[in-house]
Every structure is written in C-alpha cells, then in structure tokens.
Design a protein around this motif. Sequence first.
Motif, short mmCIF file in Angstrom:
data_model
loop_
_atom_site.label_atom_id
_atom_site.label_comp_id
_atom_site.label_asym_id
_atom_site.label_seq_id
_atom_site.Cartn_x
_atom_site.Cartn_y
_atom_site.Cartn_z
N PHE A 41 3.70 11.66 1.93
CA PHE A 41 3.56 10.69 3.35
C PHE A 41 3.08 10.02 3.39
O PHE A 41 1.98 9.84 3.93
N ILE A 45 -1.39 8.23 4.17
CA ILE A 45 -0.91 7.41 6.05
C ILE A 45 -2.85 8.10 6.10
O ILE A 45 -3.55 7.32 6.63
N SER A 90 -0.12 -1.66 4.01
CA SER A 90 0.85 -2.72 4.20
C SER A 90 1.48 -2.63 2.69
O SER A 90 3.42 -2.53 2.78
N TYR A 93 4.12 -0.10 2.84
CA TYR A 93 5.30 0.27 3.05
C TYR A 93 6.67 -1.17 2.89
O TYR A 93 7.32 -0.44 2.96
N GLY A 96 8.06 0.44 -0.20
CA GLY A 96 9.20 1.53 0.28
C GLY A 96 10.38 1.45 0.79
O GLY A 96 11.64 1.84 0.70
N GLY A 147 4.79 3.07 -2.85
CA GLY A 147 6.02 2.68 -2.14
C GLY A 147 7.38 2.73 -2.47
O GLY A 147 7.98 4.26 -2.00
N ASN A 154 11.40 9.77 1.59
CA ASN A 154 11.78 9.81 2.24
C ASN A 154 12.90 9.09 3.28
O ASN A 154 13.76 10.02 4.62
N ASN A 302 0.64 5.07 14.29
CA ASN A 302 0.63 4.99 13.00
C ASN A 302 -1.04 3.64 12.44
O ASN A 302 -1.50 4.26 11.80
N ASN A 432 11.51 2.44 9.89
CA ASN A 432 10.04 3.18 10.05
C ASN A 432 9.67 1.95 8.65
O ASN A 432 8.37 1.99 9.06
N LEU A 433 10.05 1.85 7.56
CA LEU A 433 8.78 1.32 7.20
C LEU A 433 8.63 0.02 7.25
O LEU A 433 7.82 -0.48 6.81
N THR A 436 6.66 0.26 10.28
CA THR A 436 5.15 0.49 10.12
C THR A 436 4.36 -0.62 8.50
O THR A 436 2.82 -0.49 9.00
N PHE A 437 5.08 -1.22 7.84
CA PHE A 437 4.81 -2.54 7.00
C PHE A 437 4.25 -3.48 7.87
O PHE A 437 2.62 -3.93 8.10
#
Length: 522
Positions: A41, A45, A90, A93, A96, A147, A154, A302, A432-433, A436-437
């Motif tokens: 992960f 990033i 993106s 994510y 993911g 992803g 995760n 992020n 979270n993802l 994040t996306f």
Amino acid sequence: MAGGSMAPAGVAKERAEQYQGRVTFFVVIACITAAVGGSIFGYDIGISGGVTSMDEFLREFFHRVYLKKQHAHENNYCKYDDQGLAAFTSSLYLAGLVASLVAGPVTRIYGRRASIICGGISFLIGAALNASAINLAMLLVGRIMLGVGIGFGNQAVPVYLSEMAPAHLRGGLNIMFQLATTSGIFTANMVNYGTQKLKPWGWRLSLGLAAFPALLMTIGGILLPETPNSLMEQGLHEKGRKVLEKIRGTKNVDAEFQDLLDASELANSIKHPFRNILERRNRPQLVIAIFMPTFQILTGINSILFYAPVLFQSMGFGRNASLYSSALTGAVLCSSTFISIATVDRLGRRFLLISGGIQMITCQVIVAIILGVKFGDDKQLSKGFSVLVVVVICLFVVAFGWSWGPLGWTVPSEVFPLETRSAGQSITVAVNLFFTFVIAQSFLSMLCSFKYGIFLFFAGWITIMTIFVAAFLPETKGVPIEEMIFLWRKHWFWKRIVAVDSEDENRRQSPSMEMGVTSRVA
C-alpha cells in the motif's frame, strides 16, 4: 437465527484478568511478516506521485500535461490539472474498494491467510503489467490489478495482526502495518529519486519494483500460521488451541480460549454478517468503521503523499528539489510511526489522536498563510519560505504518523466482535479506499480551484475529527479484543443505544431461563 438478531454481541463474561501468556518470538515474527502487506500500500502511494512528475512518463502517456508543464506562464496551481492523470492514481483505489467487499467473505470463510495470498498475487500481476505497459489501457489494467491486491491485503492484514497480538500490546504490534506502509512510502520516494535520472525507462523500474513487496507478502502468506480466532471460526477448535498456546508461550490459555470458543459459536450462528452489522447493538462499531477511515483520508495526508513531487513543483521547487522534499516527508512519516508504536499502549489511542489532530490543524493553517501571502499564480516562493513550508509539512506528517496514520487502521480492526469482524474490516477498507479515490481524483482540480485554501479545507476536517474522538471514541487500550463490547455499554453516549438491545435480549431470554429453572425443580 439467520440474521443473528437474538444472539448477544461478544462474549458473555469479562475474563481479561485471567489471560495468561507473553510476547513470544513466534508472534512477533508472524506480525512482522504479515505487516509487510502494508508496504505494498505504501509503495504505491509513494511511487505514483513521483512517476506522474517524470517528463518521460508524461510525454508517453499524458502528452497534454507534459506540454502544460513546459509553459512558463501556466498557472502554478493548475499545471497538473488533468482528470486522466488523476485517474492513473485513483483507479487503483476504486478497484481496491470493490475488491475489499469481495475479500470480506473470503477472509471469514477461508481464513486471513487466504486473503493475504490473493492480495500478493494480484499485486504481482499488476506490477508486471505496469512495468511493461505500452499504452494507457494496459497501464490502467495494471493499476486495477494493484487495486485488487490492496483491497485484499488491507482487509486481511490489520485483522490478522489484531488477532495474533496479546491484548496489552495489540496497539503496538498492529501498528506494524502502518510502519510497513510508511516504509513502503519512503522506499518509493527514494526509488523515484534514483530512477528519474535513468532516462527514458526509469519510470518503468519504479513501477516494476512493486513486485518485490508483493512477492514478500505472497511468500509470507504461505508460510504464516492462521490466527486462532479464524481457526475457531472454521470449527478447528483443537488446532486453534494449539496455535494459541504457541503464540502465547504457555499452555495456560483456558480463559482466552473460552472467550474465543464463545465468540466462534456466536459467529457461526450469524449467516449474514453484513446484515447483522446494521443492527442497533452494533451501531457504535459501524460508526467507528465508517468515520475513522473517512477522517484519516480527510486529514489531507494522501494529497501530500500522492502528489508530493507535483505539489512541491507547483510551489516552485525544481524537479530534483521536489523529489528530494517528498523523500524527506516519506522518511519523516516512517520514523514518526515508531513514536506511535512506543506510546500507543501506554498513553492510549485517544491521547495520540487528539494531540496529533491539534498539531495537524496548526500546520495546515501555517502552510495556507505562507502560500496565501508569499505565493501566487505567477510568483515563486523564496528559498527561505520554501524551506519553511517543507519544515511545516514535515511537522504535519510527523503528527499524522503517530496518530491518525496508524490508528485509523488499528482502532476499527479491534472493536468488532468475531461474528462481524471480517464484514466490519471490509467496510473500513471500502470507506478508506472510496475517500482515497475521491481525493486522488479531485485533488489536482481542487488545488487549481482552491489554491492555498485547500490546506484550510483539510484543517477544517481535522478540527471536526478531533472533536469526534474526544466525544465518541472510548479508550480501547489494553482491552481484550473479544471483550470490547463492554466498552460501549459503559460509554456516556453509546450505552444509550446498546442498552436498549441488551434489555430486549434479556427479556427474550428470561422465559426460557424460567422454564429451565422450573424443569430442574420438577
């Protein structure tokens, strides 16, 4: 009993004081090996931001952005504003997010190791596709496979760490995941700093080296033992006890084993954990599973980690200086995680989250003021103020590294009872993802529109999340994972919600208890 509505959440008794055992070499090695999954992960990033700032990569896949970058009169905040370039970061994510929902049932039915192995293999495929990409479609397919790997990893790794660790050191050992993540970020930043000199194929090496942590994760998943909790949930009680004795270093594990047995029996009675998690008595855990990962992303970390080279170049740093500055922030993030490991089981989760939030708010406001006063559409920061911005951003990263970075994963992974743990972790990872996306896709446009106000935007969210922790998060330090339910029954706010279910449950059980007493008297 399909929905599990009549079953009490968690174990029936508080037996924490009867737990025996110590931190064994076996459990430390198992946790370190599992936590390597976090490096995947972190590596992605760190690597994506550096690669998207390399001219050779932009020229081949995002030529329009490359041309904008060369124009000296282009608005500093808007040079990289391109939805296609944002999608490169993106898309991983979003994939993911979907994968994490699939990983939940896999983790529950086939065990934590199965999800760890699936994650490693998917990431290996994605790294190979990205390194050999000859067009944008191939590049995006590779990102999607990465992803999938992150979604599985995760979802499974934090749960694995929480279940293997003894209660009094669960926070520190669980943060191994975040330490591996930050180590991956720092490694990626250093790789980018070196490969940007290898023209024109340096970016391929950066993306391809993601296969190394993926290989470690896959091998580790094969060699690791399954957690006692998962074995018990699968009905392998004897095997679960043997693993428990091994990781605790003693055969006197009766109290902990009984808690696991009670939890596994309840878990197996729940046929639809995602439906069960929506029930009123699981409301506190569900709120934590949604809000903690949401707030973690809304710190703005992020944005800094994904786009650090892009961000620093937008502020007027040279190409080498921007990569060097992003490597510095990666190193600071990695080292600050040790602060959390050393203090989380002594000072507690709440103290770290609140103190970290206050420091992050201060840093975001300072950066916004500096950029608002000394930096604009067509002017650069002076050398002195550039150094000051890097220092303040590093202080922000330090605060995140000891607080919301690790604890955004640790707290949700430890609050769920066994019957909803995999489902709860899936929700945590998916939320979270998702955010994040959203941030990865929108940050470049937000930077162009908000300019220095983007830092005030994140500072506002950090203020909200700090208040949330102070008001609604009970301290989980030292509480056995299978007895976490008792925290909600004692909390000033949550007890009003879970108490209603407890009363209803007692009323449902009382007739059968009376019948049992009558029959024994007869």
